[in-house]
Write a protein that holds these residues in place. Structure first.
Motif, PDB file in Angstrom:
ATOM      1  N   ARG A 127      -2.223   3.868   6.601  1.00  0.00           N
ATOM      2  CA  ARG A 127      -1.590   4.994   7.292  1.00  0.00           C
ATOM      3  C   ARG A 127      -1.107   4.617   8.691  1.00  0.00           C
ATOM      4  NH1 ARG A 127      -3.051   9.195  10.792  1.00  0.00           N
ATOM      5  NH2 ARG A 127      -1.881  11.138  10.444  1.00  0.00           N
ATOM      6  N   HIS A 128      -1.943   3.901   9.443  1.00  0.00           N
ATOM      7  CA  HIS A 128      -1.577   3.558  10.817  1.00  0.00           C
ATOM      8  C   HIS A 128      -0.384   2.604  10.863  1.00  0.00           C
ATOM      9  CE1 HIS A 128      -4.102   0.364   9.371  1.00  0.00           C
ATOM     10  NE2 HIS A 128      -3.966  -0.357  10.466  1.00  0.00           N
ATOM     11  N   ILE A 129      -0.295   1.700   9.882  1.00  0.00           N
ATOM     12  CA  ILE A 129       0.825   0.750   9.846  1.00  0.00           C
ATOM     13  C   ILE A 129       2.124   1.482   9.508  1.00  0.00           C
ATOM     14  CG2 ILE A 129       1.733  -1.304   8.682  1.00  0.00           C
ATOM     15  CD1 ILE A 129      -1.166  -2.158   8.159  1.00  0.00           C
ATOM     16  N   ILE A 130       2.046   2.411   8.544  1.00  0.00           N
ATOM     17  CA  ILE A 130       3.238   3.183   8.174  1.00  0.00           C
ATOM     18  C   ILE A 130       3.695   4.042   9.342  1.00  0.00           C
ATOM     19  CG2 ILE A 130       4.104   5.004   6.643  1.00  0.00           C
ATOM     20  CD1 ILE A 130       2.201   3.891   4.486  1.00  0.00           C
ATOM     21  N   ASN A 131       2.731   4.656  10.060  1.00  0.00           N
ATOM     22  CA  ASN A 131       3.082   5.495  11.205  1.00  0.00           C
ATOM     23  C   ASN A 131       3.740   4.682  12.313  1.00  0.00           C
ATOM     24  OD1 ASN A 131       2.047   7.701   9.908  1.00  0.00           O
ATOM     25  ND2 ASN A 131       0.163   7.822  11.111  1.00  0.00           N
ATOM     26  N   TYR A 136       8.489   0.121   5.216  1.00  0.00           N
ATOM     27  CA  TYR A 136       9.176  -1.124   4.903  1.00  0.00           C
ATOM     28  C   TYR A 136       8.472  -2.329   5.499  1.00  0.00           C
ATOM     29  CZ  TYR A 136      12.739   2.115   3.353  1.00  0.00           C
ATOM     30  OH  TYR A 136      13.392   3.123   2.701  1.00  0.00           O
ATOM     31  N   ALA A 137       7.440  -2.086   6.334  1.00  0.00           N
ATOM     32  CA  ALA A 137       6.628  -3.187   6.849  1.00  0.00           C
ATOM     33  C   ALA A 137       5.893  -3.887   5.708  1.00  0.00           C
ATOM     34  CB  ALA A 137       5.623  -2.653   7.872  1.00  0.00           C
ATOM     35  N   PHE A 138       5.722  -3.187   4.590  1.00  0.00           N
ATOM     36  CA  PHE A 138       5.046  -3.771   3.431  1.00  0.00           C
ATOM     37  C   PHE A 138       6.020  -4.426   2.466  1.00  0.00           C
ATOM     38  CE2 PHE A 138       2.271  -0.461   5.034  1.00  0.00           C
ATOM     39  CZ  PHE A 138       1.020  -1.073   5.002  1.00  0.00           C
ATOM     40  N   HIS A 142       8.108   2.123  -1.821  1.00  0.00           N
ATOM     41  CA  HIS A 142       7.130   3.203  -1.855  1.00  0.00           C
ATOM     42  C   HIS A 142       5.729   2.668  -1.545  1.00  0.00           C
ATOM     43  CE1 HIS A 142      10.165   5.868  -3.458  1.00  0.00           C
ATOM     44  NE2 HIS A 142      10.398   5.025  -4.442  1.00  0.00           N
ATOM     45  N   VAL A 143       5.078   3.280  -0.563  1.00  0.00           N
ATOM     46  CA  VAL A 143       3.719   2.883  -0.182  1.00  0.00           C
ATOM     47  C   VAL A 143       2.897   4.142   0.063  1.00  0.00           C
ATOM     48  CG1 VAL A 143       2.288   1.581   1.430  1.00  0.00           C
ATOM     49  CG2 VAL A 143       4.610   0.795   0.941  1.00  0.00           C
ATOM     50  N   ASN A 144       1.721   4.204  -0.520  1.00  0.00           N
ATOM     51  CA  ASN A 144       0.834   5.342  -0.287  1.00  0.00           C
ATOM     52  C   ASN A 144       0.169   5.229   1.073  1.00  0.00           C
ATOM     53  OD1 ASN A 144       1.230   6.523  -2.911  1.00  0.00           O
ATOM     54  ND2 ASN A 144      -0.088   4.927  -3.756  1.00  0.00           N
ATOM     55  N   ARG A 145       0.022   6.378   1.743  1.00  0.00           N
ATOM     56  CA  ARG A 145      -0.655   6.417   3.048  1.00  0.00           C
ATOM     57  C   ARG A 145      -2.160   6.544   2.811  1.00  0.00           C
ATOM     58  NH1 ARG A 145       2.634   8.287   7.586  1.00  0.00           N
ATOM     59  NH2 ARG A 145       4.810   8.420   6.924  1.00  0.00           N
TER      60      ARG A 145
END
Length: 319
Positions: A127-131, A136-138, A142-145
């Motif tokens: 969650r913190h990385i997506i925020n 797209y950092a992954f 599609h990436v689950n939080r």
């Protein structure tokens, strides 16, 4: 009447069958995945069924692995994959990107109760990385939080786990909560060899009879999936199992057969009363755990966290 308690719906269903109680509104099915891996499903469909089982309506899926306490990476990987499959079956949220809060219930300082916190230690949190950087950092569309919390126990915080989780849910607004906790079993053979997954939520502390406010969809407003492993049995279970073995042994002895027959003629109520007298007053609050519980909890925490990581990160099971 002194009740020999269990948190496993499968054991309650088995006990009802032993007592030849007709269970209306309860469905049971069993799947043998491999030689040492069985998945059982108990679905409580009606209020009458819930009353008879003394458990909320919902689906209870139990993964039983007789060698779960052994060090076998391939075997534990298979268990993790089956856990991921069960989670897919129970989680009703259908979105491409799902926000999941994972709650590790229990007391980190008490080994049999440390399963939840240790599972959280091994999770892949996103969650913190997506925020901060976006999904797209992954390198994926599609990436689950995934976020997590270890709320501790009331003696440490002065707050109910439900109060803490409820505050976090209101702030972070997850689509689903997954709670992990230690449970109590009726059958000593199921200790550290069974994983129960249910869509009914959980009562923190239920494993040792400390019933707190329930952590479920009604109390926090979002679906709650509970994952539990029995790590303790109460003293009544040990006495009950010993009495059964004693009666069996007596019936095989010519000198003790009469006494064995006398004990064997006791009905369930009379047996419970005898157990209560044997336990009172010093043993009726005692819980027992295997001597290698530290290694078992460590191993199980990796198995469960890997199942969660497979479900939430390795594959988008919700889309």
């Amino acid at each position: 009447m002194y009740q020999i308690r269990t948190d496993l719906a499968l054991e309650t269903q088995e006990k009802m069958q032993e007592d030849k109680v007709e269970l209306k509104g309860v469905r049971f099915s069993e799947e043998h995945v491999s030689k040492n891996l069985t998945i059982s499903t108990v679905v409580i469909e009606t209020e009458n069924g819930a009353k008879a089982m003394e458990k909320p309506k919902g689906t209870y899926i139990t993964i039983e692995a007789s060698n779960m306490d052994e060090e076998d990476e391939d075997y534990h990987r298979e268990i993790s994959e089956q856990l991921a499959r069960v989670l897919k079956q129970l989680i009703s949220v259908k979105k491409e990107d799902v926000s999941v809060l994972i709650v590790g219930l229990g007391n980190r300082a008490v080994t049999p109760d440390a399963l939840g916190p240790r599972v959280v230690d091994n999770l892949y949190i996103t969650r913190h990385i997506i925020n901060e950087y976006g999904k797209y950092a992954f390198g994926k569309e599609h990436v689950n939080r995934v976020s997590s919390i270890v709320p501790g126990v009331m003696a440490q915080t002065g707050m109910e786990s439900m109060e803490i989780v409820n505050g976090i849910v209101k702030e972070t607004k997850p689509d689903v909560v997954i709670a992990i906790d230690a449970l109590a079993a009726r059958n000593t053979k199921r200790l550290n060899r069974t994983i129960q997954v249910t869509d009914t939520g959980i009562n923190p502390g239920s494993g040792v009879g400390n019933h707190r406010h329930g952590l479920n969809e009604k109390s926090i407003g979002v679906p709650v999936i509970a994952i539990g492993v029995p790590t303790v049995v109460d003293a009544a279970t040990i006495v009950n199992d010993t009495m059964f073995n004693l009666i069996t042994a007596m019936n095989q002895s010519s000198e003790l057969k009469t006494l064995g027959n006398t004990l064997g003629e006791l009905n369930e109520t009379e047996k419970y009363e005898l157990i209560r007298e044997l336990l009172s007053p010093n043993l009726n609050t005692m819980f027992v755990t295997p001597k290698d519980i530290d290694e078992s909890v460590k191993r199980l925490s990796f198995t469960i966290s890997e199942g969660l990581n497979i479900a939430l990160i390795d594959h988008n099971i919700f889309a």
